[in-house]
Motif scaffolding. Structure first.
Motif, PDB file in Angstrom:
ATOM      1  N   UNK A  61       0.833  -1.209   0.000  1.00  0.00           N
ATOM      2  CA  UNK A  61       0.000   0.000   0.000  1.00  0.00           C
ATOM      3  C   UNK A  61       0.863   1.253   0.000  1.00  0.00           C
ATOM      4  N   UNK A  62       0.246   2.358  -0.342  1.00  0.00           N
ATOM      5  CA  UNK A  62       0.953   3.635  -0.413  1.00  0.00           C
ATOM      6  C   UNK A  62       1.235   4.196   0.981  1.00  0.00           C
ATOM      7  N   UNK A  63       2.420   4.780   1.115  1.00  0.00           N
ATOM      8  CA  UNK A  63       2.747   5.595   2.285  1.00  0.00           C
ATOM      9  C   UNK A  63       2.616   7.032   1.802  1.00  0.00           C
ATOM     10  N   UNK A  64       1.554   7.683   2.193  1.00  0.00           N
ATOM     11  CA  UNK A  64       1.262   9.030   1.707  1.00  0.00           C
ATOM     12  C   UNK A  64       2.186  10.062   2.353  1.00  0.00           C
ATOM     13  N   UNK A  65       2.378  11.203   1.697  1.00  0.00           N
ATOM     14  CA  UNK A  65       3.144  12.279   2.334  1.00  0.00           C
ATOM     15  C   UNK A  65       2.489  12.678   3.650  1.00  0.00           C
ATOM     16  N   UNK A  66       3.309  12.939   4.663  1.00  0.00           N
ATOM     17  CA  UNK A  66       2.795  13.324   5.967  1.00  0.00           C
ATOM     18  C   UNK A  66       2.528  12.156   6.896  1.00  0.00           C
ATOM     19  N   UNK A  67       2.857  10.927   6.471  1.00  0.00           N
ATOM     20  CA  UNK A  67       2.647   9.745   7.303  1.00  0.00           C
ATOM     21  C   UNK A  67       4.000   9.295   7.853  1.00  0.00           C
ATOM     22  N   UNK A  68       4.066   9.146   9.158  1.00  0.00           N
ATOM     23  CA  UNK A  68       5.285   8.676   9.812  1.00  0.00           C
ATOM     24  C   UNK A  68       5.581   7.240   9.382  1.00  0.00           C
ATOM     25  N   UNK A  69       6.850   6.936   9.079  1.00  0.00           N
ATOM     26  CA  UNK A  69       7.239   5.601   8.642  1.00  0.00           C
ATOM     27  C   UNK A  69       8.730   5.395   8.889  1.00  0.00           C
ATOM     28  N   UNK A  70       9.308   4.298   8.387  1.00  0.00           N
ATOM     29  CA  UNK A  70      10.742   4.045   8.540  1.00  0.00           C
ATOM     30  C   UNK A  70      11.359   3.775   7.172  1.00  0.00           C
ATOM     31  N   UNK A  71      12.616   4.203   7.016  1.00  0.00           N
ATOM     32  CA  UNK A  71      13.417   3.846   5.846  1.00  0.00           C
ATOM     33  C   UNK A  71      14.390   2.772   6.306  1.00  0.00           C
ATOM     34  N   UNK A  72      14.520   1.708   5.517  1.00  0.00           N
ATOM     35  CA  UNK A  72      15.321   0.549   5.909  1.00  0.00           C
ATOM     36  C   UNK A  72      16.276   0.194   4.785  1.00  0.00           C
ATOM     37  N   UNK A  73      17.541  -0.078   5.147  1.00  0.00           N
ATOM     38  CA  UNK A  73      18.515  -0.554   4.171  1.00  0.00           C
ATOM     39  C   UNK A  73      19.508  -1.480   4.841  1.00  0.00           C
ATOM     40  N   UNK A  74      20.174  -2.297   4.022  1.00  0.00           N
ATOM     41  CA  UNK A  74      21.150  -3.262   4.536  1.00  0.00           C
ATOM     42  C   UNK A  74      22.296  -2.536   5.209  1.00  0.00           C
ATOM     43  N   UNK A  75      22.720  -3.032   6.340  1.00  0.00           N
ATOM     44  CA  UNK A  75      23.828  -2.426   7.074  1.00  0.00           C
ATOM     45  C   UNK A  75      25.129  -3.159   6.821  1.00  0.00           C
ATOM     46  N   UNK A  76      25.039  -4.351   6.260  1.00  0.00           N
ATOM     47  CA  UNK A  76      26.239  -5.164   6.093  1.00  0.00           C
ATOM     48  C   UNK A  76      26.432  -5.644   4.658  1.00  0.00           C
ATOM     49  N   UNK A  77      26.004  -4.848   3.698  1.00  0.00           N
ATOM     50  CA  UNK A  77      26.116  -5.242   2.303  1.00  0.00           C
ATOM     51  C   UNK A  77      27.574  -5.281   1.838  1.00  0.00           C
ATOM     52  N   UNK A  78      27.856  -6.130   0.877  1.00  0.00           N
ATOM     53  CA  UNK A  78      29.225  -6.300   0.402  1.00  0.00           C
ATOM     54  C   UNK A  78      29.603  -5.277  -0.667  1.00  0.00           C
ATOM     55  N   UNK A  79      28.642  -4.557  -1.211  1.00  0.00           N
ATOM     56  CA  UNK A  79      28.930  -3.599  -2.275  1.00  0.00           C
ATOM     57  C   UNK A  79      29.245  -2.204  -1.762  1.00  0.00           C
ATOM     58  N   UNK A  80      29.176  -1.987  -0.467  1.00  0.00           N
ATOM     59  CA  UNK A  80      29.506  -0.689   0.099  1.00  0.00           C
ATOM     60  C   UNK A  80      28.292   0.094   0.551  1.00  0.00           C
ATOM     61  N   UNK A  81      28.593   1.174   1.259  1.00  0.00           N
ATOM     62  CA  UNK A  81      27.527   1.992   1.847  1.00  0.00           C
ATOM     63  C   UNK A  81      26.646   2.660   0.803  1.00  0.00           C
ATOM     64  N   UNK A  82      27.226   3.145  -0.292  1.00  0.00           N
ATOM     65  CA  UNK A  82      26.419   3.830  -1.304  1.00  0.00           C
ATOM     66  C   UNK A  82      25.414   2.887  -1.948  1.00  0.00           C
ATOM     67  N   UNK A  83      25.825   1.664  -2.231  1.00  0.00           N
ATOM     68  CA  UNK A  83      24.910   0.684  -2.820  1.00  0.00           C
ATOM     69  C   UNK A  83      23.814   0.317  -1.823  1.00  0.00           C
ATOM     70  N   UNK A  84      24.194   0.160  -0.563  1.00  0.00           N
ATOM     71  CA  UNK A  84      23.195  -0.159   0.464  1.00  0.00           C
ATOM     72  C   UNK A  84      22.177   0.967   0.601  1.00  0.00           C
ATOM     73  N   UNK A  85      22.658   2.192   0.641  1.00  0.00           N
ATOM     74  CA  UNK A  85      21.767   3.334   0.814  1.00  0.00           C
ATOM     75  C   UNK A  85      20.858   3.511  -0.403  1.00  0.00           C
ATOM     76  N   UNK A  86      21.365   3.257  -1.594  1.00  0.00           N
ATOM     77  CA  UNK A  86      20.518   3.394  -2.789  1.00  0.00           C
ATOM     78  C   UNK A  86      19.460   2.294  -2.844  1.00  0.00           C
ATOM     79  N   UNK A  87      19.667   1.204  -2.106  1.00  0.00           N
ATOM     80  CA  UNK A  87      18.694   0.124  -2.064  1.00  0.00           C
ATOM     81  C   UNK A  87      17.710   0.233  -0.919  1.00  0.00           C
TER      82      UNK A  87
END
Length: 99
Positions: A61-87
């Motif tokens: 479902x959609x997370x509309x603007x103005x709705x509290x939520x979380x952003x999640x990304x891998x912390x231990x990826x092998x491709x580096x921090x930039x790849x993890x953050x872009x994912x």
């Protein structure tokens, strides 16, 4: 003369221990969680800072603007921090808790 209940402001002593940690304020309460043997970085997004629309990978479902939520990304990826953050993906807080 009656007493005033208004705050009068605080006096600063000039030491750095009482200064606000700007990085902590801008990052919120970022934390690392482990799910199914993988480490994830979880960044809460407040309702004030939620300015775009996203689709939650947990429920689809959609997370509309103005709705509290979380952003999640891998912390231990092998491709580096930039790849993890872009994912990174934006989840409803409830959907992330039950995932």
């Amino acid at each position: 003369m009656p007493r005033s209940n208004r705050p009068r402001g605080r006096k600063t002593t000039g030491d750095d221990s009482s200064a606000l940690d700007i990085e902590r304020l801008t990052l919120g309460w970022r934390r690392t969680e482990t799910r199914r043997g993988l480490s994830y970085t979880v960044q809460p997004i407040s309702a004030v800072n939620a300015r775009k629309s996203y689709v939650c990978p947990g429920c689809g479902r959609e997370i509309a603007p103005g709705v509290e939520h979380v952003a999640v990304w891998r912390a231990d990826g092998v491709l580096g921090d930039e790849a993890d953050l872009s994912g990174r993906r934006h989840w409803h807080t409830h959907c992330w808790r039950i995932a």
